[in-house]
Design a protein around this motif. Sequence first.
Motif, short mmCIF file in Angstrom:
data_model
loop_
_atom_site.label_atom_id
_atom_site.label_comp_id
_atom_site.label_asym_id
_atom_site.label_seq_id
_atom_site.Cartn_x
_atom_site.Cartn_y
_atom_site.Cartn_z
N ARG A 152 3.98 1.64 11.20
CA ARG A 152 4.24 2.07 9.83
C ARG A 152 4.63 3.54 9.77
O ARG A 152 4.95 4.05 8.70
CB ARG A 152 3.00 1.84 8.98
CG ARG A 152 2.71 0.36 8.73
CD ARG A 152 1.46 0.21 7.89
NE ARG A 152 1.26 -1.17 7.50
CZ ARG A 152 0.22 -1.60 6.80
NH1 ARG A 152 -0.72 -0.74 6.43
NH2 ARG A 152 0.09 -2.87 6.48
N GLY A 153 4.57 4.22 10.89
CA GLY A 153 4.97 5.62 10.96
C GLY A 153 5.72 5.87 12.25
O GLY A 153 6.25 4.93 12.86
N TYR B 171 0.90 11.28 15.28
CA TYR B 171 1.31 10.11 14.52
C TYR B 171 1.55 10.56 13.08
O TYR B 171 0.67 11.14 12.44
CB TYR B 171 0.22 9.03 14.55
CG TYR B 171 0.58 7.84 13.68
CD1 TYR B 171 1.54 6.92 14.09
CD2 TYR B 171 -0.02 7.66 12.44
CE1 TYR B 171 1.89 5.85 13.29
CE2 TYR B 171 0.31 6.59 11.64
CZ TYR B 171 1.27 5.68 12.07
OH TYR B 171 1.62 4.62 11.26
N TYR C 98 9.92 3.92 13.54
CA TYR C 98 9.33 3.13 12.45
C TYR C 98 9.93 1.73 12.42
O TYR C 98 11.14 1.56 12.65
CB TYR C 98 9.60 3.85 11.13
CG TYR C 98 9.31 3.07 9.88
CD1 TYR C 98 8.06 3.14 9.28
CD2 TYR C 98 10.28 2.27 9.28
CE1 TYR C 98 7.78 2.44 8.11
CE2 TYR C 98 10.02 1.57 8.12
CZ TYR C 98 8.76 1.66 7.54
OH TYR C 98 8.50 0.96 6.39
N GLU D 201 3.10 9.58 9.17
CA GLU D 201 3.41 8.48 8.26
C GLU D 201 3.61 9.01 6.85
O GLU D 201 2.94 9.96 6.43
CB GLU D 201 2.25 7.47 8.27
CG GLU D 201 2.50 6.18 7.53
CD GLU D 201 1.38 5.17 7.73
OE1 GLU D 201 1.20 4.31 6.82
OE2 GLU D 201 0.68 5.22 8.76
N PRO E 236 4.55 2.11 2.97
CA PRO E 236 5.12 2.93 4.06
C PRO E 236 6.64 2.97 3.99
O PRO E 236 7.29 1.97 3.66
CB PRO E 236 4.65 2.20 5.33
CG PRO E 236 3.51 1.33 4.90
CD PRO E 236 3.81 0.94 3.48
N ARG F 148 4.04 7.53 2.77
CA ARG F 148 4.02 6.38 1.86
C ARG F 148 4.52 6.81 0.49
O ARG F 148 4.18 7.89 0.00
CB ARG F 148 2.61 5.79 1.75
CG ARG F 148 2.15 5.18 3.06
CD ARG F 148 0.92 4.33 2.93
NE ARG F 148 0.43 3.91 4.23
CZ ARG F 148 -0.63 3.13 4.42
NH1 ARG F 148 -1.30 2.68 3.36
NH2 ARG F 148 -1.01 2.80 5.63
N ALA G 36 -2.60 0.44 11.93
CA ALA G 36 -2.11 0.70 10.59
C ALA G 36 -3.03 0.12 9.53
O ALA G 36 -2.65 0.01 8.39
CB ALA G 36 -0.69 0.14 10.43
#
Length: 232
Positions: free
Chosen positions: A133-134, A213, A126, A215, A222, A217, A11
């Motif tokens: 972070r994801g 993966y 998560y 994620e 995140p 934000r 991350a």
Amino acid sequence: MAGLLLAACTAGPLFRPDTYTVRRGDTLYSIAWRYGVDWRRLARWNGIGPPYDIYPGDVLHLDGRTRSVASSTSSSSSSAPSGGASRDGGQRTARASSPAPRDRPAPMASDLDWRWPVGGKVLRGYSGSHARRGIDIAGSMGDAVRAAAPGRVVYSGSGLKGYGNLVIIKHDDRFLSAYGFNRRLRVGQGETVGAGQHIADVGLGPENRAMLYFEIRRDGEPVDPQRLLPRR
């Protein structure tokens, strides 16, 4: 111990340096993503305005003090802005395994109509830690990875360690999403994409398992993607 250190790398770094020298392929957004900074703050700290072009050799300050961007090389109007997409295979880093959470988190308010980027089950949920972070979503090699919401591609390449071949999409001034460990990238920086558009192909994750993966934000921080994605 080694596993924990590798997990942390996925991350981004655990510390933020005072400055960063722009390299070929970087964008303002990818640097902000790498160091966990809201791209708007990074631009403001360095006196960078629209269209937020940066150039190899520019020195960006990451310490939060506002100033004009410094450059170690001359950036003339004929110089190409940094951020060209690299289609080389990204470096893969192992992540610590942990089961996906059983309970779905509470929804988060957003004006965007989010959708799942791939149709598989959540392999790893998560937690907000450096390692998670994801979320990891199962897929089959070559499956289409689709944009979770409309927006503009602000990074497409393999320069962020721990993400493999990565696409980052800016949806509005608050939300960005990232799609990592792709086998093939099908969009380049600057392209406008619609929700559900084919942007990449599923590749192998750090454990040699076909997966994506994913994620999201908000304002540089995140958030749990499952708070925004529709229930299924």
